[in-house]
Design an enzyme around this catalytic site. Structure first.
Site, PDB file in Angstrom:
ATOM      1  N   HIS A   1       0.852  -1.182   0.000  1.00 17.14           N
ATOM      2  CA  HIS A   1       0.000   0.000   0.000  1.00 17.14           C
ATOM      3  C   HIS A   1       0.882   1.224   0.000  1.00 17.14           C
ATOM      4  O   HIS A   1       1.808   1.327   0.799  1.00 17.14           O
ATOM      5  CB  HIS A   1      -0.898   0.017   1.237  1.00 17.14           C
ATOM      6  CG  HIS A   1      -1.949  -1.034   1.212  1.00 17.14           C
ATOM      7  ND1 HIS A   1      -2.999  -0.996   0.336  1.00 17.14           N
ATOM      8  CD2 HIS A   1      -2.099  -2.156   1.940  1.00 17.14           C
ATOM      9  CE1 HIS A   1      -3.761  -2.058   0.529  1.00 17.14           C
ATOM     10  NE2 HIS A   1      -3.238  -2.781   1.495  1.00 17.14           N
TER      11      HIS A   1
ATOM     12  N   CYS B   1      -0.601   1.954  -4.970  1.00 16.80           N
ATOM     13  CA  CYS B   1      -1.355   3.118  -5.402  1.00 16.80           C
ATOM     14  C   CYS B   1      -0.395   4.294  -5.513  1.00 16.80           C
ATOM     15  O   CYS B   1       0.505   4.433  -4.692  1.00 16.80           O
ATOM     16  CB  CYS B   1      -2.428   3.473  -4.366  1.00 16.80           C
ATOM     17  SG  CYS B   1      -3.564   2.129  -4.074  1.00 16.80           S
TER      18      CYS B   1
END
Lengths: 408, 604
Positions: A159, A201
Site C-alpha cells: 500500500h 497506489c
C-alpha cells in the site's frame, strides 16, 4: 562545506580548484572505465501483512518464481515477505499460495527461500539491505553483495501513497529515503544499472526524487490514481493478484531463458484500460536505449564466460616420483595440523584489529594531568549522559538552598 | 454593620489598615500617602528567591544542552581531501629498473639504450590512475671487456663483466638457464634483467624470477632485438601480459576486507550412475598452499571444499557421432551453471565483505558421458573448462566409466585418480590466473615475436607477483580514497548524525595505512605497499559501512524541540515572568521608599 567556508577561507581557496579538478577527472574517468556486466540481483519486497493483503504476497512470490525460472539463483535474490499467508488459519488451502483463481500454480510449493520474514521486514532493514550497512553478524544470505557490474531489480508492492510506501502498517518509506539510499549505493558502486518496479497506489511518486544515473523506474499508477487488484478468488475469499503484476507475469510466461525480448516491449505491453491506471516509467536517468536492452538483463541470469585455453603446467615439469614421495611423508601429519591452523588463523585475524585499534585511545586519555582537563575529557566522552544530568541537577540544589538560607 | 466593617477590615489588605489607621494619626506625617510612599526599605527576600530560581535555570541550561548534544567523533576531513588530491594529481609512481645485457654484440650501448627507450615510450599507454617511472641501463659484454650505459648508473656498473657467456644458453633446459641467471645477478635486487645473446637457434624465454633472455640468430639486426626487448619490458614486465595497461574491475576478485575464499566443489550430476570423491587435502597442501602463500600480500586466501550430489547442469548437449561424445558449445556456457540445484554458496567461513570464488568440477551422468566443450572454430577444448569473472570457474571431468567401458568396475565410492586430479588442479590454477587477469597459456604472442613463459610452482612467477602487487596497490588506494571522500561528504551533509568513535579510529588508521602504502610504493617495495594498501581499503570500507550510519535513526532538531519544549517552555515562561514581575515590584517599592525618605528629610 559551510563550516569550512566560515572559518578558513584560505583553505577553501586552495581546496576549491583541487576539488573542481577532482570532480572533472572523476567524471572523465568514470566515463572511461565502464564496468562489465557480471551478475544480476533481485530484491523483492512485500510490504504488507494480514490476510486481506494476500495479493501482495502473491505478487511478490510470482515475481520470485519468474525470476528464478529465468535463471537468477537464490543466493542473488533477497526476498522480504511478511509470510503470514500460507499458514494463516484463514487459509482454506494450507501451505499453498495461489495467484490465479484456477489454482494452477502453487507459488509456495518448492524451493522458496525467504530472507527477511515477518517483523524483520522494516524500513530500517530494507535500507540496510540497499546500502549494505549491516551488523557484523548478519549472514551473507541476507546481504546484497552486488558489485560494480551488477544489475539489480528492485520490486516493491503493498500500500502506498503520494511519495511514500507503507511498511507493515506501522512505518513509512519516503521517496527521499529511497532516493538517498540509491544515491549512496551509486557512490559506493553497488550497481551498474537498477530497475525499480513499484506496484502500489500512486506508485510513480515514489521515485520522484531519484537523481542517480543508471536507474530505470516503472510504477503501476501515477499520482492521484489507484492500482487495482485483478480478480477475486471466491474460493480463497480474497483478491489474489494485482493488475500490474498480472500483466507483467503474462508477459514473462511467454519467455524462456534464451529469449531476448526488449524492455521497451515489456513497458509497452501495459494497456491503461486493462490496468485501470497509467503505468508510468521514468527513463531520464537511464542512458541506454530501451529497445536494445533485453529483459534478461534484469530478470534473468547472465554469466559472462571466458574459456580456459590451457592448464598451467607447473607440475608437469616436476618429477612425479618426487611428488609421490613428498605426499606420503607429509600426509599423516598434515590433516590435523592444517585444520588446527585454520581455526587459529581465523581467530587471530578477528582479534588483532580491534585490540590494535583500542590501544592508542587509552594512551591519549591517560596523558592529561590537570583535574579540569580530566573533567573536560569525561564531559566530552559523553558516555554516561544520564549521570551527567544527575550531577547537574544535584549541583543545582545547593544553589537554591544557599540563597534561601541567606535571605532568611 | 460593625461586624461587616470588622470583617471587611480584617479581610482587607494592609493598605486598608493603613487607610483606617491613617486618619488616626494624621498629625505625625501629614503627607503620608501609602500608595506613593512606604516607610520601610523594601526587602530583598522575594527578589533573591525568584532570581535564584531563574539563575539556577540558567545555570542548568548548559547541562541540558550538553546532554542532548550529538556525539560526533572528529574526522580528519582535511587529510582525507589531501589524500584524494594527492592520488588524483600526482599519479602513483612505481619505480622500475630495467637492465638489458647484450652478449656477443659489438654495438654502442648508448645507441642501444636510446633505441630501446624510444620503443618503450611508443608502447606505453596513458594510464590515468597509476603510472610507472622506469630507468634503463644497458651493458654490452664483449667477453674481454664491457661497455655500459648510462655510465653513472649503479645498476649497470655493478654487473661483473664476463659472467654471462653464450655457452650458458646453448642447452635447451630453460630452468637451468634461469637458475644460472639468478646465480649471476642475485635474487635480491628488484631489477628486471633481459639478456640478449648471439647464438644459434632463436629462442625467447621469460624466467620464473625477474629475468628473461633471448637467443638471437646470427645475421639478425640488433635493432629488431631492441624492439622485441622493449615489447617485453612494457607488455610483460609492466603490464603482466594484458592487452591494455588499465585496471579492469572485473579482474579484481579480492573482497573489500582483503579476503578471498576459494570454494572447491565436486559435483556428481547423477549419483545413481557413479559417485566420485577426491582426496582434497593432499592436493591442497602440495599445489594450493604455495600459491596461497605467494599471494599473501595481495589477498588473505582461505580454502574450503565440498562434494555435492544430484547436481545436473542447466544447459543441453548434443551427441556428435564423429567425436563419439556429447558436445556442448561456448554459446551454452552462460547457462551451464544450474544455480537451482548447485548449492554452492553455503560457506559460513566467509565474512560479509569477503569475496567467494567457486571452483566446480562437474562429473556428468552416464546419459551425457563423455561431455566435451566445442569451441567456435570447431576444435575441442583441451581443458573442458571456463571461468566467469568475479564468480569462479567450472571444469567438466569425464570419469573413466564412460571413456573406456570395459575396464571400469563401479563401486560404491570411487576416488578420482591422482594424475587426473593433478591435471584438474593445473587447470584450476590456470583459471585462478585468468580471474586475476593473467593468461593461462605459457606463451605470450607479441607483435614482434613470441615469448615462452616459464611456469612457477607457486602459480605466479615473481615478476607476475610484482605486477599484481602494483595493480592491487593502485586499485586499493584509489578505492580507499574514494570511499573516504564519500564518507566525509556524507558526514558533512548530515550535521546531526551521530558518528561513533569506531568510525573515527578506522578512518585514522586507514589514512595511516594509505600513507605507508604510498611511501612504500615510491621506494619500490611492492609487496609491503600492497599489504598496506589492502589494509587501508578494508579499514575505509569498515568505516563507510559502519552499521550506525543510518539516516533514519538520528534525531532531527524538530524531534529534540518537540520532546523538551512541553516542559521547559511553560516553566521557563513562568520563572522569567515571575522574576520580571518581582523586579518591577521592587523598583516600585524602592521608588516609594525614596519618595517617603525625601519627604521625611524635607519635613524634618
Amino acid at each position: 562545506m559551510e563550516t569550512f567556508n566560515n572559518s578558513k577561507p584560505v583553505l577553501v581557496l586552495l581546496l576549491l580548484p583541487c576539488l573542481l579538478l577532482y570532480s572533472l577527472i572523476s567524471f572523465n574517468s568514470s566515463s572511461v572505465e565502464a564496468a562489465m556486466h557480471t551478475n544480476n540481483w533481485a530484491v523483492l519486497v512485500c510490504t504488507s501483512r494480514f490476510w486481506f493483503n494476500y495479493r501482495h504476497m502473491a505478487n511478490t512470490l510470482s515475481l520470485y518464481r519468474t525470476v528464478k525460472r529465468l535463471g537468477i539463483p537464490d543466493e542473488r535474490i533477497i526476498l522480504m515477505l511478511a509470510d503470514d499467508m500460507a499458514c494463516n488459519t484463514r487459509n482454506k488451502y494450507p501451505a499453498q499460495v495461489f495467484n490465479n483463481e484456477n489454482h494452477r500454480l502453487n507459488l509456495y510449493g518448492d524451493n522458496v527461500e525467504v530472507d527477511y520474514r515477518g517483523y524483520e521486514v522494516t524500513v530500517e532493514n530494507f535500507l540496510r539491505v540497499l546500502t549494505g550497512r549491516h551488523e557484523t553478524a548478519v549472514p551473507r544470505s541476507k546481504r546484497l553483495l552486488s558489485d560494480e557490474g551488477s544489475h539489480i531489480l528492485l520490486y516493491m508492492t503493498g500500500h502506498g501513497g503520494d511519495e511514500f510506501l507503507k511498511f507493515q502498517d506501522s512505518e513509512e518509506l519516503q521517496s527521499h529515503d529511497l532516493a538517498d539510499a540509491v544515491k549512496q549505493m551509486k557512490e559506493k558502486h553497488r550497481f551498474k544499472e537498477l530497475l525499480i518496479m513499484v506496484d502500489t497506489c500512486q506508485a510513480a511518486t515514489l521515485f520522484n526524487q531519484l537523481q542517480s544515473p543508471g536507474v530505470l523506474a516503472i510504477g503501476s499508477s501515477m499520482k492521484g490514481e489507484n492500482s487495482y487488484s485483478h480478480h477475486l478468488d471466491s474460493d480463497v475469499g480474497v483478491s489474489v493478484v494485482d493488475r500490474f503484476t498480472y500483466y507483467t507475469l503474462a508477459f514473462f510466461e511467454r519467455l524462456n531463458i534464451y529469449d531476448n525480448a526488449s524492455l521497451s516491449s515489456l513497458f509497452s505491453s501495459y494497456n491503461p484500460s486493462w490496468l485501470m491506471s497509467t503505468a508510468y516509467y521514468r527513463k531520464d536517468l537511464y542512458k541506454r536505449n530501451l529497445e536494445e536492452v533485453p529483459v534478461t538483463n534484469f530478470f534473468g541470469s547472465v554469466m559472462e564466460t571466458i574459456h580456459t585455453d590451457a592448464a598451467y603446467k607447473a607440475l608437469s615439469r616436476r618429477n612425479s616420483g618426487r611428488f609421490e614421495a613428498q605426499m606420503s611423508l607429509d600426509s599423516v601429519h598434515h590433516a590435523e595440523r592444517r585444520t588446527l591452523m585454520k581455526v587459529n588463523d581465523q581467530e587471530e585475524t578477528h582479534d588483532v584489529n580491534p585490540e590494535g585499534n583500542k590501544q592508542p585511545l587509552q594512551g591519549e586519555e591517560g596523558a592529561s594531568k590537570c583535574p579540569w582537563s580530566t573533567f573536560c575529557n569525561k564531559f566530552r566522552k559523553g558516555e554516561n549522559v544520564d549521570s551527567l544530568v544527575n550531577y547537574g541537577l544535584v549541583t543545582m540544589i545547593p544553589l537554591l538552598v544557599i540563597p534561601t538560607w541567606l535571605v532568611r | 454593620m460593625a461586624e461587616i466593617s470588622e470583617a471587611n477590615d480584617s479581610d482587607s489588605s494592609e493598605l486598608q489598615d493603613n487607610g483606617s489607621e491613617a486618619p488616626q494619626r494624621p498629625e505625625s506625617e501629614p503627607d503620608f500617602d501609602p500608595k506613593l510612599m512606604r516607610k520601610t526599605k523594601p526587602g530583598l527576600k522575594r527578589l533573591v528567591l525568584t532570581f535564584s530560581v531563574l539563575f539556577s535555570f540558567l545555570l542548568g541550561f548548559p547541562f541540558l544542552w550538553k546532554s542532548v548534544e550529538i556525539y560526533r567523533s572528529p574526522l580528519p576531513f582535511r587529510e582525507i581531501d589531501s589524500l584524494s588530491t594527492q592520488l588524483r594529481s600526482d599519479n602513483l609512481l612505481f619505480p622500475l629498473h630495467f637492465h638489458a645485457l647484450f652478449v656477443g654484440f659489438d654495438h654502442d650501448p648508448d645507441h642501444l639504450r636510446r633505441s630501446i627507450l624510444l620503443e618503450i615510450t611508443k608502447l606505453t599507454s596513458q594510464n590515468p590512475k597509476c603510472s610507472n617511472s622506469y630507468t634503463l641501463s644497458v651493458n654490452v659484454d664483449l667477453g674481454s671487456h664491457c661497455l655500459h650505459s648510462p655510465v653513472s648508473s649503479p645498476h649497470s656498473s655493478s654487473y661483473p663483466c664476463g659472467s654471462v657467456t653464450a655457452t650458458d644458453f646453448v642447452q635447451n633446459d630453460d630452468v637451468a638457464v634461469d637458475e644460472r641467471l639468478v646465480s649471476v645477478f642475485g635474487g635480491k635486487t628488484k631489477e628486471y634483467i633481459v639478456a640478449v645473446v648471439k647464438g644459434g637457434s632463436e629462442r625467447a624465454v621469460v624466467g620464473k624470477h625477474r629475468h628473461a633472455w633471448m637467443v638471437v640468430g646470427g645475421g639478425r639486426k640488433v635493432e629488431v632485438a631492441a624492439v622485441k626487448v622493449a615489447e617485453l619490458l612494457v607488455k610483460l614486465f609492466i603490464n603482466g601480459g594484458r592487452e591494455e595497461g588499465s585496471i579492469r574491475n572485473e579482474f579484481m576478485p579480492v573482497g573489500a576486507d582483503g579476503k578471498i575464499v576459494l570454494s572447491f566443489n565436486l559435483l556428481n550430476a547423477d549419483p545413481l550412475d557413479w559417485v566420485y570423491d577426491w582426496d582434497f587435502e593432499k592436493i591442497d597442501d602440495t599445489l594450493l598452499a604455495p600459491m596461497i602463500e605467494a599471494l599473501g600480500p595481495v589477498a588473505n586466501i582461505s580454502v574450503e571444499s565440498q562434494v555435492l550430489y544430484h547436481t545436473p547442469k542447466a544447459s543441453f548437449s548434443f551427441w556428435n557421432q564423429k567425436l563419439e561424445s556429447y558436445v556442448f558449445s561456448t554459446k551454452d556456457l552462460p547457462f551451464f551453471v544450474n544455480s537451482n540445484e548447485w548449492h554452492l554458496d553455503t560457506s559460513i567461513a566467509a565474512g560479509g565483505r569477503s569475496n567467494i570464488l567457486q571452483f566446480a568440477v562437474y562429473v556428468p551422468s552416464a546419459k551425457e558421458c563423455p561431455l566435451l566443450l566445442q569451441l567456435p572454430n570447431g576444435e575441442i577444448s583441451k581443458t573442458n573448462g571456463f571461468i566467469s569473472p568475479m564468480w569462479g570457474g567450472v571444469i567438466v571431468w569425464n570419469p573413466q566409466g564412460c571413456l573406456n567401458d570395459s575396464e571400469f568396475e563401479p563401486s560404491a565410492k570411487n576416488i578420482i585418480p591422482i594424475q587426473d586430479l593433478e591435471n584438474m588442479f593445473e587447470v584450476f590454477i590456470g583459471q585462478f590466473r585468468q580471474l586475476f587477469g593473467f593468461k593461462s597459456v605459457n606463451v605470450y604472442a607479441g607483435a614482434s615475436g613470441d615469448w615462452n613463459l616459464l611456469p612457477s610452482e607457486r602459480g605466479f612467477t615473481e615478476w607476475e607477483l610484482d605486477v599484481l602487487s602494483r595493480q592491487h596497490t593502485c586499485f586499493n588506494l584509489h578505492s580507499c580514497a574514494t570511499t573516504l571522500v564519500s564518507l566525509s561528504r556524507l558526514v558533512q551533509s548530515l550535521p546531526r548524525m551521530i558518528i561513533m568513535d569506531d568510525i573515527g579510529k578506522q578512518v585514522k588508521f586507514s589514512l595511516e595505512a594509505a600513507k605507508l602504502a604510498l611511501s612504500n610504493a615510491s621506494s619500490g617495495a611492492y609487496e609491503s605497499s600492497a599489504a598496506a594498501s589492502s589494509q587501508a581499503r578494508s579499514l575505509a570500507e569498515d568505516a563507510f559501512f559502519h552499521p550506525s550510519i543510518m539516516s533514519v535513526s538520528y534525531y532531527s532538531f524538530e524531534h529534540c524541540f518537540a520532546v523538551y519544549s512541553p516542559f521547559f517552555l511553560p516553566v521557563s515562561m513562568h520563572v522569567v515572568l515571575a522574576a520580571l514581575r518581582e523586579l518591577r515590584r521592587y523598583k516600585q517599592e524602592k521608588a516609594k521608599y525614596l519618595v517617603w525618605k525625601a519627604k521625611a528629610n524635607t519635613s524634618s
